[in-house]
Scaffold this motif. Structure first.
Motif, PDB file in Angstrom:
ATOM      1  N   UNK A  70       0.849  -1.198   0.000  1.00 29.04           N
ATOM      2  CA  UNK A  70       0.000   0.000   0.000  1.00 29.04           C
ATOM      3  C   UNK A  70       0.884   1.249   0.000  1.00 29.04           C
ATOM      4  N   UNK A  71       1.912   1.198   0.835  1.00 23.91           N
ATOM      5  CA  UNK A  71       2.849   2.320   0.953  1.00 23.91           C
ATOM      6  C   UNK A  71       3.595   2.565  -0.358  1.00 23.91           C
ATOM      7  N   UNK A  72       4.076   1.485  -0.989  1.00 23.71           N
ATOM      8  CA  UNK A  72       4.799   1.643  -2.250  1.00 23.71           C
ATOM      9  C   UNK A  72       3.901   2.239  -3.336  1.00 23.71           C
ATOM     10  N   UNK A  73       2.641   1.814  -3.355  1.00 24.77           N
ATOM     11  CA  UNK A  73       1.707   2.362  -4.345  1.00 24.77           C
ATOM     12  C   UNK A  73       1.382   3.826  -4.040  1.00 24.77           C
ATOM     13  N   UNK A  74       1.198   4.123  -2.759  1.00 25.81           N
ATOM     14  CA  UNK A  74       0.861   5.487  -2.349  1.00 25.81           C
ATOM     15  C   UNK A  74       1.977   6.467  -2.701  1.00 25.81           C
ATOM     16  N   UNK A  75       3.228   6.023  -2.599  1.00 31.71           N
ATOM     17  CA  UNK A  75       4.380   6.895  -2.868  1.00 31.71           C
ATOM     18  C   UNK A  75       4.880   6.745  -4.301  1.00 31.71           C
ATOM     19  N   UNK A  76       4.059   6.104  -5.163  1.00 28.27           N
ATOM     20  CA  UNK A  76       4.362   5.957  -6.598  1.00 28.27           C
ATOM     21  C   UNK A  76       5.640   5.166  -6.868  1.00 28.27           C
ATOM     22  N   UNK A  77       6.036   4.315  -5.959  1.00 28.38           N
ATOM     23  CA  UNK A  77       7.205   3.474  -6.193  1.00 28.38           C
ATOM     24  C   UNK A  77       6.829   2.192  -6.926  1.00 28.38           C
ATOM     25  N   UNK A  78       5.515   1.893  -6.876  1.00 27.88           N
ATOM     26  CA  UNK A  78       4.975   0.806  -7.676  1.00 27.88           C
ATOM     27  C   UNK A  78       3.598   1.220  -8.161  1.00 27.88           C
ATOM     28  N   UNK A  79       3.247   0.725  -9.356  1.00 27.76           N
ATOM     29  CA  UNK A  79       1.916   1.026  -9.887  1.00 27.76           C
ATOM     30  C   UNK A  79       0.967  -0.140  -9.675  1.00 27.76           C
ATOM     31  N   UNK A  80       1.521  -1.301  -9.304  1.00 29.03           N
ATOM     32  CA  UNK A  80       0.699  -2.484  -9.056  1.00 29.03           C
ATOM     33  C   UNK A  80       0.851  -2.912  -7.599  1.00 29.03           C
ATOM     34  N   UNK A  81      -0.085  -3.714  -7.145  1.00 28.95           N
ATOM     35  CA  UNK A  81      -0.077  -4.199  -5.758  1.00 28.95           C
ATOM     36  C   UNK A  81      -0.081  -5.717  -5.793  1.00 28.95           C
ATOM     37  N   UNK A  82       1.079  -6.365  -5.701  1.00 25.16           N
ATOM     38  CA  UNK A  82       1.156  -7.823  -5.876  1.00 25.16           C
ATOM     39  C   UNK A  82       0.480  -8.640  -4.788  1.00 25.16           C
ATOM     40  N   UNK A  83       0.193  -8.027  -3.634  1.00 26.88           N
ATOM     41  CA  UNK A  83      -0.379  -8.807  -2.518  1.00 26.88           C
ATOM     42  C   UNK A  83      -1.869  -8.580  -2.335  1.00 26.88           C
ATOM     43  N   UNK A  84      -2.449  -7.669  -3.104  1.00 24.76           N
ATOM     44  CA  UNK A  84      -3.833  -7.266  -2.827  1.00 24.76           C
ATOM     45  C   UNK A  84      -4.816  -8.419  -2.863  1.00 24.76           C
ATOM     46  N   UNK A  85      -4.678  -9.319  -3.800  1.00 25.08           N
ATOM     47  CA  UNK A  85      -5.672 -10.392  -3.966  1.00 25.08           C
ATOM     48  C   UNK A  85      -5.334 -11.667  -3.189  1.00 25.08           C
ATOM     49  N   UNK A  86      -4.265 -11.623  -2.403  1.00 25.02           N
ATOM     50  CA  UNK A  86      -3.869 -12.829  -1.671  1.00 25.02           C
ATOM     51  C   UNK A  86      -4.753 -13.018  -0.442  1.00 25.02           C
ATOM     52  N   UNK A  87      -5.353 -14.182  -0.331  1.00 22.87           N
ATOM     53  CA  UNK A  87      -6.144 -14.544   0.843  1.00 22.87           C
ATOM     54  C   UNK A  87      -5.692 -15.918   1.312  1.00 22.87           C
ATOM     55  N   UNK A  88      -5.578 -16.089   2.596  1.00 25.11           N
ATOM     56  CA  UNK A  88      -5.164 -17.377   3.136  1.00 25.11           C
ATOM     57  C   UNK A  88      -6.361 -18.311   3.259  1.00 25.11           C
TER      58      UNK A  88
END
Length: 287
Positions: A70-88
């Protein structure tokens, strides 16, 4: 913006420390985390699963990892979120524990606590009223400003948090006079000339944080009901469960509680309203 500054702007102090600790461990054990893909994280979690067999621990780590991205996306260091859809698969149980609930009468008794200092009597009555009558979370209470209170119409505005929606709730008639005395007479005395827009004032004229509220409830009421812990979380859960047990529509209770999803409210119904009511009465008979 640093990671710590990001966490401070989104979470309570206790949550900040917890997330920061877990993220630090994650980054130290996975140096290339900033470039990780979904598949990389799935593999990483697989390693953790072999190390930990506790679902709550795995979920805590996963939540921290998601916040990092979330932090990397918020600070524009990444445009994608690789963990968003991960559910245990082994999600921790979110069932409400009936033995932790309190009846409305038991909650009301918490307001009878004697205070050594008159000023603290008013502040603590305001605080406990917000827990018992409005069912608020500590972080919601800590964020209330004096501008959020409208005594003329008897309402209070609750700001949104990462887990709850904003809403406007009614004050009980007895709360209105209490709020008036606190705001106009007692609170200015505790401020001692300091300037603050926060409703609740704590030690040395400082605003009460969510952590302060949590600690106050635990320390003040630890011996009231032997065998049960009186916590802010237990009080809020009891308020929500009792509203459902009284037959209120789940959508109404959802708006009252600020839940983002109906499923969050549904957890407090425990199959059927009558079963919940019977269980509460069984554990906590009315006296």
């Amino acid at each position: 913006m640093t990671l710590y500054e990001y966490l401070e702007s989104h979470y309570t102090p206790a949550t900040v420390e917890s997330y920061h600790r877990e993220i630090t461990i994650f980054l130290s054990s996975y140096p290339s985390a900033s470039m990780a893909t979904y598949a990389d994280l799935i593999s990483y979690l697989g390693v953790l699963r072999e190390r930990y067999n506790n679902a709550a621990t795995l979920n805590r780590i996963l939540c921290s990892i998601k916040v990092y991205y979330d932090y990397l996306c918020c600070t524009s260091r990444r445009s994608d979120h690789p963990a968003r859809s991960i559910l245990l698969r082994d999600q921790r149980s979110r069932d409400v524990q009936l033995q932790d609930l309190f009846t409305g009468e038991e909650l009301e008794r918490l307001l009878d606590r004697k205070e050594r200092y008159q000023a603290l009597y008013y502040r603590n009555r305001v605080l406990m009223g917000l827990l018992i009558y409005q069912g608020l979370k500590p972080q919601e209470i800590a964020a209330i400003g004096i501008q959020d209170i409208n005594l003329e119409v008897g309402s209070i505005y609750i700001k949104s948090t990462p887990t709850t929606n904003s809403r406007t709730l009614s004050l009980k008639p007895g709360q209105i006079l209490l709020f008036y005395t606190w705001l106009r007479e007692v609170r200015p005395q505790l401020l001692k000339g300091a300037d603050s827009d926060v409703l609740l004032i704590g030690h040395r004229s400082r605003s009460m944080s969510a952590d302060d509220i949590v600690k106050h409830v635990i320390s003040s009421y630890k011996n009231v009901y032997p065998g049960r812990s009186v916590t802010a979380q237990a009080i809020r859960g009891s308020v929500i469960a009792n509203l459902l047990a009284q037959g209120h529509d789940i959508s109404v209770v959802q708006r009252f509680a600020g839940h983002k999803y109906p499923s969050s409210t549904e957890r407090y119904r425990q199959s059927q309203v009558e079963a919940l009511k019977s269980a509460i009465e069984q554990y906590h008979p009315m006296r």
